[in-house]
Design a protein around this motif. Structure first.
Motif, PDB file in Angstrom:
ATOM      1  N   VAL A 180       0.813  -1.217   0.000  1.00  0.00           N
ATOM      2  CA  VAL A 180       0.000   0.000   0.000  1.00  0.00           C
ATOM      3  C   VAL A 180       0.845   1.266   0.000  1.00  0.00           C
ATOM      4  N   SER A 181       1.653   1.431   1.043  1.00  0.00           N
ATOM      5  CA  SER A 181       2.383   2.689   1.205  1.00  0.00           C
ATOM      6  C   SER A 181       3.819   2.411   1.643  1.00  0.00           C
ATOM      7  N   VAL A 182       4.447   3.424   2.237  1.00  0.00           N
ATOM      8  CA  VAL A 182       5.880   3.359   2.527  1.00  0.00           C
ATOM      9  C   VAL A 182       6.257   2.147   3.376  1.00  0.00           C
ATOM     10  N   GLY A 183       5.544   1.923   4.478  1.00  0.00           N
ATOM     11  CA  GLY A 183       5.886   0.811   5.370  1.00  0.00           C
ATOM     12  C   GLY A 183       5.808  -0.529   4.676  1.00  0.00           C
ATOM     13  N   GLU A 184       4.725  -0.736   3.912  1.00  0.00           N
ATOM     14  CA  GLU A 184       4.560  -2.004   3.203  1.00  0.00           C
ATOM     15  C   GLU A 184       5.553  -2.146   2.049  1.00  0.00           C
ATOM     16  N   VAL A 185       5.888  -1.016   1.402  1.00  0.00           N
ATOM     17  CA  VAL A 185       6.887  -1.054   0.328  1.00  0.00           C
ATOM     18  C   VAL A 185       8.234  -1.514   0.876  1.00  0.00           C
ATOM     19  N   MET A 186       8.594  -1.028   2.056  1.00  0.00           N
ATOM     20  CA  MET A 186       9.868  -1.435   2.654  1.00  0.00           C
ATOM     21  C   MET A 186       9.886  -2.933   2.952  1.00  0.00           C
TER      22      MET A 186
END
Length: 424
Positions: free
Chosen positions: A60-66
């Motif tokens: 979804v966003s930054v945390g999940e991308v990492m």
């Protein structure tokens, strides 16, 4: 069920559209490659995807991308011919993915989960497998993948008690979707039980630990924060209070705490890394109005600053390396909390507010093991931070206890990669 979902979908889109456009205006970057959200891709992109037959990873966003990037790197080590299409929903997640993606990964915006759009995206991406990060289970995507015999896995499959309650209210509609999932790599036994209760097949659930909490090798980029501070100049002997992933209102609290702490610790330096980098101008004005000299990460070489504002995306884990104490944002003036793990893995003592709902299990464990401190307001933040600045042994003790607590998750990324690789 799917017929009802697709009939109601356009109405839901109209309901959420105003909020979506406000986010577009506030955060910026949403217009770039907007057609990808509707399943439209440039010819060059279509040809590349057709040739690669990638694995589709969705974050979804930054945390999940990492998490996705961390998992993809481990998976690629197992299967060097692997190609990934990584989709993300937010402009900040997209920017981080674009910046960090290796050559064998194609970054795209997530297509809307509307049946014609989903079918078009699947027809073009032609994935061999779909890996969803955490709890992003989209009904059309899962159903269409099953129809095309594409296995769907969830990596780092967290499920809070609150989310479980929502899903159980619509159990008769959602359970058939969860039963279609080929693999669920869950973080712990409690999550496994929750996924079973909402309909996931028990034989497909594997407890592997939390990828977020799996310590990575230290990155060379972690040297850059120290180099940057030396240019200001801030030497390594100066204590640093760092507010990570702060939300509106918390910057003012950190500023007030900073003023109070400097009465005893005159050389204290403040670093603020807001959760949304686009708020940097607002925060700089707020701090400037309080008489603080502010420099930004994006402006190199400014001297005599009292506060550094991190206005870039994806660098926060590296900046924890220069902190003496870390305050975890979205935990005092907002609800949910941000992930404390990166600060813990950097060997830093952490302080957070009472609202750590998104990481309730971990934050409660940290407090029970006396491995972190919780504060409710500015005065308590000043008191706890002051104590940590006075007592290096306490800082070391908190950091060590927290690191030991995370040890149970070591290897979670490798275990997840091996399980999803077996599905290909």
């Amino acid at each position: 069920m799917m017929m009802l979902y697709n009939l109601l979908w356009p109405l839901g889109l109209l309901f959420f559209l105003p909020g979506f456009f406000l986010k577009m205006l506030r955060r910026g970057g949403y217009r770039k490659n907007f057609g990808q959200r509707l399943g439209f891709y440039r010819r060059e992109l279509r040809e590349r995807l057709r040739a690669q037959r990638p694995v589709w990873m969705h974050a979804v966003s930054v945390g999940e991308v990492m998490i996705a990037l961390k998992l993809a790197r481990k998976w690629h080590a197992l299967r060097p011919d692997l190609h990934c299409a990584l989709t993300t929903t937010t402009s900040t997640g997209y920017a981080l993915a674009q910046k960090s993606a290796p050559a064998w990964m194609t970054v795209l915006y997530t297509p809307l989960d509307f049946l014609p759009v989903t079918r078009r995206a699947l027809r073009i991406i032609r994935p061999r497998q779909i890996v969803l990060i955490e709890a992003e289970v989209w009904p059309n995507l899962v159903s269409e993948a099953e129809r095309r015999r594409i296995p769907v896995a969830i990596a780092n499959a967290r499920l809070s008690t609150r989310s479980e309650g929502k899903f159980l209210r619509f159990h008769f509609l959602l359970a058939p979707i969860f039963r279609k999932l080929s693999l669920l790599c869950v973080t712990d036994a409690a999550d496994a039980a929750r996924w079973r209760r909402i309909g996931a097949a028990e034989k497909r659930i594997h407890v592997v630990g939390n990828i977020k909490f799996d310590p990575e090798e230290s990155r060379a980029a972690a040297l850059e924060p120290r180099r940057f501070l030396e240019q200001i100049p801030i030497d390594a002997a100066r204590p640093v209070l760092l507010g990570g992933s702060t939300h509106r209102g918390e910057e003012a609290i950190l500023a007030e705490a900073f003023f109070a702490l400097r009465e005893e610790f005159a050389s204290l330096f403040l670093i603020i890394a807001p959760r949304h980098a686009e708020r940097a101008g607002e925060i700089e004005s707020l701090l400037g109005a309080r008489g603080l000299r502010v420099t930004r990460r994006s402006r190199a070489g400014e001297k005599s600053a009292e506060v550094l504002l991190i206005d870039t995306t994806g660098e926060l884990p590296d900046w924890y390396s220069v902190a003496t104490i870390v305050f975890i944002g979205k935990s005092i003036t907002a609800h949910g909390g941000q992930n404390p793990v990166e600060a813990v893995m950097a060997g830093k003592p952490v302080i957070f507010g009472p609202h750590m709902e998104n990481f309730a299990r971990l934050s409660n464990q940290l407090l029970e093991e006396e491995a972190a401190l919780c504060v409710r307001n500015t005065n308590e933040l000043v008191s706890c931070a002051g104590r940590l600045l006075r007592e290096p042994e306490l800082r070391q003790t908190l950091a060590l206890r927290a690191t030991e607590l995370l040890a149970q998750h070591r290897g979670a990324t490798q275990r997840t990669a091996e399980l999803i690789d077996a599905l290909v």
